[in-house]
Design a protein around this motif. Structure first.
Motif, mmCIF file in Angstrom:
data_model
loop_
_atom_site.group_PDB
_atom_site.id
_atom_site.type_symbol
_atom_site.label_atom_id
_atom_site.label_comp_id
_atom_site.label_asym_id
_atom_site.label_seq_id
_atom_site.Cartn_x
_atom_site.Cartn_y
_atom_site.Cartn_z
ATOM 1 N N LEU A 1 0.828 -1.204 0.000
ATOM 2 C CA LEU A 1 0.000 0.000 0.000
ATOM 3 C C LEU A 1 0.866 1.259 0.000
ATOM 4 N N SER A 2 1.943 1.228 0.770
ATOM 5 C CA SER A 2 2.839 2.378 0.824
ATOM 6 C C SER A 2 3.532 2.597 -0.519
ATOM 7 N N MET A 3 3.955 1.501 -1.146
ATOM 8 C CA MET A 3 4.660 1.602 -2.427
ATOM 9 C C MET A 3 3.766 2.197 -3.506
ATOM 10 N N THR A 4 2.550 1.672 -3.639
ATOM 11 C CA THR A 4 1.650 2.184 -4.677
ATOM 12 C C THR A 4 1.196 3.606 -4.363
ATOM 13 N N GLY A 5 1.052 3.914 -3.064
ATOM 14 C CA GLY A 5 0.683 5.273 -2.687
ATOM 15 C C GLY A 5 1.752 6.272 -3.103
ATOM 16 N N ALA A 6 3.023 5.916 -2.887
ATOM 17 C CA ALA A 6 4.126 6.791 -3.283
ATOM 18 C C ALA A 6 4.168 6.958 -4.797
ATOM 19 N N LYS A 7 3.943 5.870 -5.525
ATOM 20 C CA LYS A 7 3.977 5.921 -6.991
ATOM 21 C C LYS A 7 2.931 6.878 -7.540
ATOM 22 N N HIS A 8 1.716 6.770 -7.062
ATOM 23 C CA HIS A 8 0.634 7.569 -7.624
ATOM 24 C C HIS A 8 0.607 8.992 -7.065
ATOM 25 N N ALA A 9 1.173 9.203 -5.898
ATOM 26 C CA ALA A 9 1.350 10.575 -5.413
ATOM 27 C C ALA A 9 2.340 11.306 -6.311
ATOM 28 N N LEU A 10 3.353 10.580 -6.790
ATOM 29 C CA LEU A 10 4.317 11.169 -7.715
ATOM 30 C C LEU A 10 3.661 11.476 -9.057
ATOM 31 N N GLN A 11 2.769 10.594 -9.524
ATOM 32 C CA GLN A 11 2.056 10.854 -10.777
ATOM 33 C C GLN A 11 1.135 12.066 -10.638
ATOM 34 N N ALA A 12 0.466 12.185 -9.494
ATOM 35 C CA ALA A 12 -0.392 13.350 -9.252
ATOM 36 C C ALA A 12 0.450 14.626 -9.249
ATOM 37 N N GLN A 13 1.675 14.523 -8.727
ATOM 38 C CA GLN A 13 2.598 15.668 -8.732
ATOM 39 C C GLN A 13 2.914 16.091 -10.165
ATOM 40 N N GLN A 14 3.071 15.120 -11.049
ATOM 41 C CA GLN A 14 3.372 15.424 -12.455
ATOM 42 C C GLN A 14 2.202 16.133 -13.126
ATOM 43 N N HIS A 15 0.970 15.690 -12.839
ATOM 44 C CA HIS A 15 -0.206 16.335 -13.414
ATOM 45 C C HIS A 15 -0.320 17.780 -12.931
ATOM 46 N N THR A 16 -0.107 17.974 -11.627
ATOM 47 C CA THR A 16 -0.204 19.323 -11.074
ATOM 48 C C THR A 16 0.889 20.223 -11.649
ATOM 49 N N SER A 17 2.089 19.670 -11.824
ATOM 50 C CA SER A 17 3.188 20.440 -12.417
ATOM 51 C C SER A 17 2.854 20.848 -13.844
ATOM 52 N N HIS A 18 2.190 19.937 -14.570
ATOM 53 C CA HIS A 18 1.780 20.256 -15.945
ATOM 54 C C HIS A 18 0.786 21.414 -15.956
ATOM 55 N N ASN A 19 -0.192 21.366 -15.053
ATOM 56 C CA ASN A 19 -1.160 22.471 -14.959
ATOM 57 C C ASN A 19 -0.456 23.783 -14.622
ATOM 58 N N LEU A 20 0.451 23.729 -13.643
ATOM 59 C CA LEU A 20 1.139 24.939 -13.214
ATOM 60 C C LEU A 20 1.989 25.529 -14.340
#
Length: 247
Positions: A7-26
């Motif tokens: 759960l921790s591993m997949t949470g870290a992976k997808h939090a990083l993907q969400a970071q990429q989406h937000t960076s794209h918007n910014l």
């Protein structure tokens, strides 16, 4: 223990993907007419033999924010903004018709009307060609008029009309190039009722402040999941040590 770590591993992976989406918007906070991507983290069970006792988090797109951007008065004749809903029709890199709110128009070196991203603007019969002219005017109904090069300053010649469309938002999908297209691959019909404003440019609907807050939140989520992975490793080492002592 493996449930904790997974759960921790997949949470870290997808939090990083969400970071990429937000960076794209910014990164598109200053792109005219940009529509922000929206995503969310959801929980999925890991299916397999036996009971679904494992779960992982997944980051997924939930669409796009169609709220309008801020209208900016530029005073530039070829800056135009749509009044209300709808899109300008442009030619994508694949040669097919696509849709955008970006209205910073200009005439290319090839004499074609394009926006600030270099996408050719579509008219009634394809990309709009602008003959040599002393002045180019875009009316509120999208009609393009010119004063021919060396012509009478009082004589306007109508050459084409910008294609504006208003498909239902649920029928659209957004490509990696930031352009919208009909999900079924069809071409939207022109809407003669649509109007635009000259000398005005619609900005991005991305809030820089909100995007920065999301970046910080995503970073903290990522750090928390990594810390949980470290704790899982430490607990596993401690358990192994106890088992060796008992043996």
């Amino acid at each position: 223990m493996d449930n904790f770590a997974y759960l921790s591993m997949t949470g870290a992976k997808h939090a990083l993907q969400a970071q990429q989406h937000t960076s794209h918007n910014l990164s598109n906070a200053n792109t005219p007419g940009f529509r922000a991507d929206m995503d969310q983290l959801i929980t999925h069970p890991v299916s397999g033999p036996g009971f679904d006792s494992r779960a992982y988090s997944a980051e997924s797109s939930v669409g796009w924010d169609f709220n309008p951007g801020t209208m900016q008065t530029t005073g530039r004749d070829m800056d135009v903004a749509l009044q209300g809903e709808g899109f300008f029709a442009v030619q994508g890199a694949d040669g097919n018709e696509a849709y955008t709110r970006r209205g910073d128009m200009r005439v290319s070196n090839m004499g074609l009307l394009e926006n600030g991203a270099g996408q050719q603007v579509m008219g009634e019969n394809g990309p709009i060609a602008i003959p040599p002219a002393d002045k180019v005017d875009i009316g509120d109904d999208g009609t393009i008029s010119i004063i021919p090069d060396g012509g009478d300053a009082e004589e306007l010649v109508i050459i084409d009309r910008v294609k504006m469309v208003n498909p239902a938002e649920q029928d659209l999908e957004k490509g990696d190039d930031g352009l919208f297209r009909l999900a079924d691959g069809d071409v939207a019909p022109a809407d003669a009722q649509m109007r635009l404003s000259s000398g005005t440019l619609e900005g991005s609907n991305v809030s820089s402040v909100d995007a920065m807050v999301e970046l910080i939140d995503n970073q903290r989520q990522f750090e928390m999941h990594v810390k949980m992975l470290t704790n899982a490793e430490e607990n596993d080492a401690a358990s192994s040590s106890l088992l060796r002592m008992q043996g």
